[in-house]
Design a protein around this motif. Sequence first.
Motif, PDB file in Angstrom:
ATOM      1  N   LEU A  71      -2.009  10.169  14.504  1.00 38.04           N
ATOM      2  CA  LEU A  71      -2.086   8.719  14.301  1.00 38.04           C
ATOM      3  C   LEU A  71      -0.855   8.306  13.510  1.00 38.04           C
ATOM      4  O   LEU A  71      -0.596   8.839  12.430  1.00 38.04           O
ATOM      5  CB  LEU A  71      -3.355   8.357  13.534  1.00 38.04           C
ATOM      6  CG  LEU A  71      -3.431   6.955  12.926  1.00 38.04           C
ATOM      7  CD1 LEU A  71      -3.405   5.894  14.015  1.00 38.04           C
ATOM      8  CD2 LEU A  71      -4.689   6.813  12.097  1.00 38.04           C
ATOM      9  N   THR A  72      -0.083   7.401  14.076  1.00 34.22           N
ATOM     10  CA  THR A  72       1.125   6.905  13.411  1.00 34.22           C
ATOM     11  C   THR A  72       1.039   5.390  13.303  1.00 34.22           C
ATOM     12  O   THR A  72       0.696   4.723  14.274  1.00 34.22           O
ATOM     13  CB  THR A  72       2.387   7.283  14.213  1.00 34.22           C
ATOM     14  OG1 THR A  72       2.420   8.692  14.355  1.00 34.22           O
ATOM     15  CG2 THR A  72       3.647   6.831  13.498  1.00 34.22           C
ATOM     16  N   PRO A  79       8.825   2.269   6.734  1.00 35.83           N
ATOM     17  CA  PRO A  79       8.947   3.321   7.757  1.00 35.83           C
ATOM     18  C   PRO A  79       7.586   3.765   8.284  1.00 35.83           C
ATOM     19  O   PRO A  79       6.550   3.511   7.661  1.00 35.83           O
ATOM     20  CB  PRO A  79       9.652   4.462   7.011  1.00 35.83           C
ATOM     21  CG  PRO A  79       9.357   4.217   5.565  1.00 35.83           C
ATOM     22  CD  PRO A  79       9.212   2.725   5.407  1.00 35.83           C
ATOM     23  N   ALA A  80       7.607   4.437   9.421  1.00 37.94           N
ATOM     24  CA  ALA A  80       6.374   4.927  10.051  1.00 37.94           C
ATOM     25  C   ALA A  80       5.719   6.003   9.189  1.00 37.94           C
ATOM     26  O   ALA A  80       6.393   6.751   8.478  1.00 37.94           O
ATOM     27  CB  ALA A  80       6.673   5.466  11.441  1.00 37.94           C
ATOM     28  N   VAL A  81       4.389   6.085   9.275  1.00 33.85           N
ATOM     29  CA  VAL A  81       3.594   7.021   8.486  1.00 33.85           C
ATOM     30  C   VAL A  81       2.611   7.744   9.408  1.00 33.85           C
ATOM     31  O   VAL A  81       2.003   7.120  10.279  1.00 33.85           O
ATOM     32  CB  VAL A  81       2.801   6.271   7.390  1.00 33.85           C
ATOM     33  CG1 VAL A  81       1.904   7.220   6.618  1.00 33.85           C
ATOM     34  CG2 VAL A  81       3.739   5.534   6.457  1.00 33.85           C
ATOM     35  N   VAL A 135      -6.008   2.812   8.220  1.00 32.36           N
ATOM     36  CA  VAL A 135      -4.639   2.291   8.270  1.00 32.36           C
ATOM     37  C   VAL A 135      -4.578   0.980   7.499  1.00 32.36           C
ATOM     38  O   VAL A 135      -5.590   0.286   7.348  1.00 32.36           O
ATOM     39  CB  VAL A 135      -4.181   2.045   9.730  1.00 32.36           C
ATOM     40  CG1 VAL A 135      -4.093   3.349  10.485  1.00 32.36           C
ATOM     41  CG2 VAL A 135      -5.089   1.068  10.434  1.00 32.36           C
ATOM     42  N   PRO A 136      -3.394   0.614   6.986  1.00 27.51           N
ATOM     43  CA  PRO A 136      -3.256  -0.687   6.325  1.00 27.51           C
ATOM     44  C   PRO A 136      -3.444  -1.830   7.321  1.00 27.51           C
ATOM     45  O   PRO A 136      -3.350  -1.624   8.528  1.00 27.51           O
ATOM     46  CB  PRO A 136      -1.822  -0.674   5.784  1.00 27.51           C
ATOM     47  CG  PRO A 136      -1.426   0.757   5.770  1.00 27.51           C
ATOM     48  CD  PRO A 136      -2.181   1.407   6.897  1.00 27.51           C
ATOM     49  N   SER A 137      -3.676  -3.017   6.806  1.00 33.78           N
ATOM     50  CA  SER A 137      -3.916  -4.161   7.693  1.00 33.78           C
ATOM     51  C   SER A 137      -2.625  -4.853   8.128  1.00 33.78           C
ATOM     52  O   SER A 137      -2.622  -5.581   9.109  1.00 33.78           O
ATOM     53  CB  SER A 137      -4.828  -5.171   7.003  1.00 33.78           C
ATOM     54  OG  SER A 137      -4.250  -5.585   5.784  1.00 33.78           O
ATOM     55  N   ASN A 138      -1.527  -4.649   7.407  1.00 36.52           N
ATOM     56  CA  ASN A 138      -0.265  -5.351   7.731  1.00 36.52           C
ATOM     57  C   ASN A 138       0.608  -4.495   8.642  1.00 36.52           C
ATOM     58  O   ASN A 138       1.665  -4.019   8.260  1.00 36.52           O
ATOM     59  CB  ASN A 138       0.487  -5.710   6.451  1.00 36.52           C
ATOM     60  CG  ASN A 138       0.863  -4.477   5.650  1.00 36.52           C
ATOM     61  OD1 ASN A 138       0.213  -3.442   5.733  1.00 36.52           O
ATOM     62  ND2 ASN A 138       1.923  -4.588   4.870  1.00 36.52           N
ATOM     63  N   LEU A 139       0.166  -4.315   9.879  1.00 31.83           N
ATOM     64  CA  LEU A 139       0.842  -3.375  10.765  1.00 31.83           C
ATOM     65  C   LEU A 139       1.881  -4.034  11.650  1.00 31.83           C
ATOM     66  O   LEU A 139       1.647  -5.086  12.226  1.00 31.83           O
ATOM     67  CB  LEU A 139      -0.184  -2.688  11.666  1.00 31.83           C
ATOM     68  CG  LEU A 139      -1.205  -1.806  10.958  1.00 31.83           C
ATOM     69  CD1 LEU A 139      -2.125  -1.176  11.972  1.00 31.83           C
ATOM     70  CD2 LEU A 139      -0.527  -0.759  10.117  1.00 31.83           C
TER      71      LEU A 139
END
Length: 189
Positions: A71-72, A79-81, A135-139
Motif C-alpha cells: 500500500l503506497t 513524498p510517497a509512503v 492512510v492520512p486523509s489529505n491524499l
Amino acid sequence: MKIAAAGLALAFGAAAGEAAVVVHVGTLAPDTFYNTAPAQVSAISNFKPGSTVYFSFRLGSAVELQSSMLLTYTPKGHPAVNAPVQYSLFKGACSATTCTPTGGALDTSPLAPGAALADTLSAGDYFLKVIGATVPSNLASYRIGPTLSATFLAVVPEPATWATMILGFGVIGAMLRRRTTGQSVPTLA
C-alpha cells in the motif's frame, strides 16, 4: 481533537455501503511472478480510501503460493509512503463487484508494510481481501496491489504407492534369495 482524529486515518471497510473494487489477476501459472503492484493497477490508482479491495485469481494446479501486499500513498506536498496493510486469503468466486468466500479466511497477514503470506493451496478460485489499512486523509494519490508467486508442489507418493513399492522390493528380495539358496557354491579341495 475530533478534527485531528478524523484527519489522522481512514480505514478500509470503515464506512458501511462503500464501494468495492475487484481486480481479476487471472490464472496463475506455476513458477511465474505476478506483479499487480500499484503502478500497474490503474483501476485502483488514486482509489478512494474506505472501500473494500479484492484481488481474485485462479490456480490450475496445487501450488505453494507466496503473496505480499503493498500500500503506497502520497500526502499532498509530501513524498510517497509505504503504509501498513493487512489482508486475508479466501477460497471463493468473484463477480465484477464483489467476492464470496466458500468458508472462513484461510490465512491472514500481519498489519505491516509489505505484509506477506505463504500458503499451500489446491487448484481452484481464490481471492485476497484487504481488511485493514490506515492512510492520512489529505491524499494526492493512493495505490495498493499484491505480488503473487506460485510454485509447483513437490510430488509426494500416496500411501498406496508406497505400499506397492515396498511389496515390489519384497518380491525382488525373495526372488534373489531363492536364486542364491538354489545354487551350490564350489569348494576348493
